[in-house]
Design an enzyme around this catalytic site. Structure first.
Site, short mmCIF file in Angstrom:
data_model
loop_
_atom_site.label_atom_id
_atom_site.label_comp_id
_atom_site.label_asym_id
_atom_site.label_seq_id
_atom_site.Cartn_x
_atom_site.Cartn_y
_atom_site.Cartn_z
N GLN A 180 -1.68 -8.50 8.93
CA GLN A 180 -1.88 -7.22 9.62
C GLN A 180 -1.72 -7.34 11.14
OE1 GLN A 180 -1.97 -4.37 8.21
NE2 GLN A 180 -2.45 -4.86 6.08
N HIS A 202 6.99 -6.80 4.23
CA HIS A 202 6.90 -5.35 3.99
C HIS A 202 5.88 -4.65 4.88
CE1 HIS A 202 3.22 -4.87 1.32
NE2 HIS A 202 3.42 -6.16 1.14
N THR A 238 14.87 -20.94 -6.65
CA THR A 238 16.15 -20.62 -6.01
C THR A 238 15.92 -19.65 -4.86
OG1 THR A 238 17.24 -20.93 -8.12
CG2 THR A 238 18.46 -19.67 -6.45
N CYS A 327 -12.70 2.29 -6.47
CA CYS A 327 -13.38 2.85 -7.63
C CYS A 327 -13.46 1.78 -8.71
CB CYS A 327 -12.59 4.05 -8.15
SG CYS A 327 -13.45 4.92 -9.43
N1 PLP Z 1 -3.28 -10.24 3.43
C1 PLP Z 1 -3.51 -9.05 4.02
C2 PLP Z 1 -4.42 -9.00 5.20
C3 PLP Z 1 -2.91 -7.88 3.53
O1 PLP Z 1 -3.15 -6.72 4.13
C4 PLP Z 1 -2.05 -7.99 2.41
C5 PLP Z 1 -1.44 -6.77 1.82
O2 PLP Z 1 -2.02 -5.71 1.80
C6 PLP Z 1 -1.84 -9.24 1.83
C7 PLP Z 1 -2.47 -10.34 2.36
C8 PLP Z 1 -0.96 -9.42 0.64
O3 PLP Z 1 0.39 -9.31 1.02
P1 PLP Z 1 1.54 -9.32 -0.09
O4 PLP Z 1 1.63 -7.92 -0.57
O5 PLP Z 1 2.78 -9.74 0.63
O6 PLP Z 1 1.14 -10.27 -1.14
#
Ligand code: PLP
Length: 389
Positions: A180, A202, A238, A327
């Site tokens: 983050q 992403h 790979t 939830c």
């Molecule tokens: N660590 C944190 C702080 C995240 O916010 C996230 C995804 O929300 C992840 C790890 C996991 O990332 P990934 O979706 O690439 O496994």
């Protein structure tokens, strides 16, 4: 189709068109295996090396080979944690924080069940890291300290450089989940003294399904995925050439956004949204540390209403955000992050995270400021938590 006002960029971001364009040829025309002897596949080796260099530059790694491509940050987190405990088999103590992502929490829970001593460092009411507690619990038996760089829900930034120093003073490996932070604030692994770092494409306009584990040269490391010789025997499988190209391009673009002031503009819009909400809706409070947050995030508690209901009404207007509740088996539990911050029950339940990006516009913010106050008013009228006179 209704316009989407996407304010959930901490969950995921849109893959940038430039990133998609860079990736496309590697699905169809240039599909060779990068480990092949022939030129057709072998040329992709150079492409992977170029992407590795882009990511290394982005996080200020000293050497390109400190970058290991993985399938996601969850894999990177698991790899880092299990590597550290296997590399130091005589050490039986591990440290994390109380506000990590499940990708860190769950490996720690598993290791605890296998007999490891685990300490979860707490946070204060603003979500700030308790440095004193870390210094009290760490000892020479600590194999790894794994602390996130910035919190997913509140955006609060942790004192990474200071934590790394404490870990190293006791001979522990320091890993940070920087998912983050990367792309939102400058991340410099050398300056901060990080041994291992996880990131995910992403979250900064790259594709889903590709991550990185940075491992500083000289760090004792054991692979999680064993098999082929890829990634210098540190991660079998790979090479995913199109996605590696994608993360490289996304890193390059994110670095530009940090340098050209784009993220400052994002912060200004976030502040406008936050101020507007505080000015127009009573009984609200901001969760996190406004003095030390990533620029795109605000987490706001609306007292005496449920976060899920707010999200449902926002959804009617095409507004996407997320709530701090999960939830579980029919009972609405506030998130572990807000619980660790001791946010009072009647506020924790009505917490919404708005996470912006460089794609967020002034119009998006205006729409939220127009639609949200009547939603909250309406919900408070029917809420079972309604403030009792
Ligand atoms: N660590 C944190 C702080 C995240 O916010 C996230 C995804 O929300 C992840 C790890 C996991 O990332 P990934 O979706 O690439 O496994």
């Amino acid at each position: 189709m209704k316009k989407v006002v996407y304010l959930d960029n901490n969950a995921t971001t849109q893959c940038a068109p430039e990133v998609v364009e860079a990736m496309l040829p590697y699905f169809s025309e240039k599909y060779g295996n990068a480990s092949s002897m022939h030129n057709f596949g072998g040329e992709n080796r150079r492409v992977i090396d170029a992407a590795r260099h882009q990511v290394a530059q982005f996080i200020h790694a000293q050497y390109d080979d400190e970058i290991i491509f993985t399938s996601c940050a969850s894999e990177s987190d698991n790899t880092a944690i299990f590597s550290a405990v296997r590399a130091f088999p005589h050490k039986k103590h591990i440290i994390t924080s109380a506000v990590e992502h499940p990708a860190v929490m769950e490996p720690f829970r598993y290791l605890e069940s296998r007999g490891y001593r685990v300490d979860h460092i707490g946070v204060d009411e603003k979500g700030r890291f308790n440095m004193t507690q870390l210094k009290e619990v760490i000892d020479e038996d600590t194999a790894i300290v794994s602390i996130m760089w910035a919190n997913s829900e509140t955006g609060t930034i942790f004192p990474i450089e200071e934590i790394a120093k404490v870990a190293h003073a006791h001979g522990a490996i320091f890993h940070t989940d920087a998912v983050q932070a990367v792309g939102k604030i400058p991340v410099d692994v050398q300056k901060t003294g990080v041994d291992m770092l996880s990131l995910s494409a992403h979250k900064f306009h790259g594709p889903k399904g590709i991550g990185v584990l940075y491992v500083k040269r000289g760090t004792r490391f054991l692979p999680y995925l064993m098999g082929g010789h890829q990634e210098k025997h540190r991660r079998a499988g790979t090479e995913n050439v199109p996605y590696i190209v994608g993360i490289g391009k996304a890193a390059e673009l994110a670095q530009k956004r940090l340098a050209d002031g784009t993220m400052k503009k994002v912060a200004a819009l976030r502040d406008e949204l936050e101020k507007g909400i505080l000015a127009t809706i009573p009984d609200v409070k901001v969760n996190g540390d406004p003095a030390n947050r990533v620029p795109n995030t605000t987490n706001i508690s609306f007292g005496y209403v449920e976060g899920e209901s707010i999200l449902m009404f926002l959804n009617e207007f095409g507004i996407c955000a997320s709530s701090g509740s999960a939830c579980t088996s029919g009972s609405l539990e506030p998130s572990h992050v807000l619980r660790a911050m001791k946010v009072p029950f009647e506020f924790a339940h009505g917490s919404i995270r708005f996470s912006l990006s460089d794609q967020t516009t002034k119009e998006d913010v205006s729409l939220v400021l127009k639609e949200l106050p009547p939603i909250i008013e309406r919900l408070r009228k029917i809420s079972p938590f309604s403030k009792m006179a």
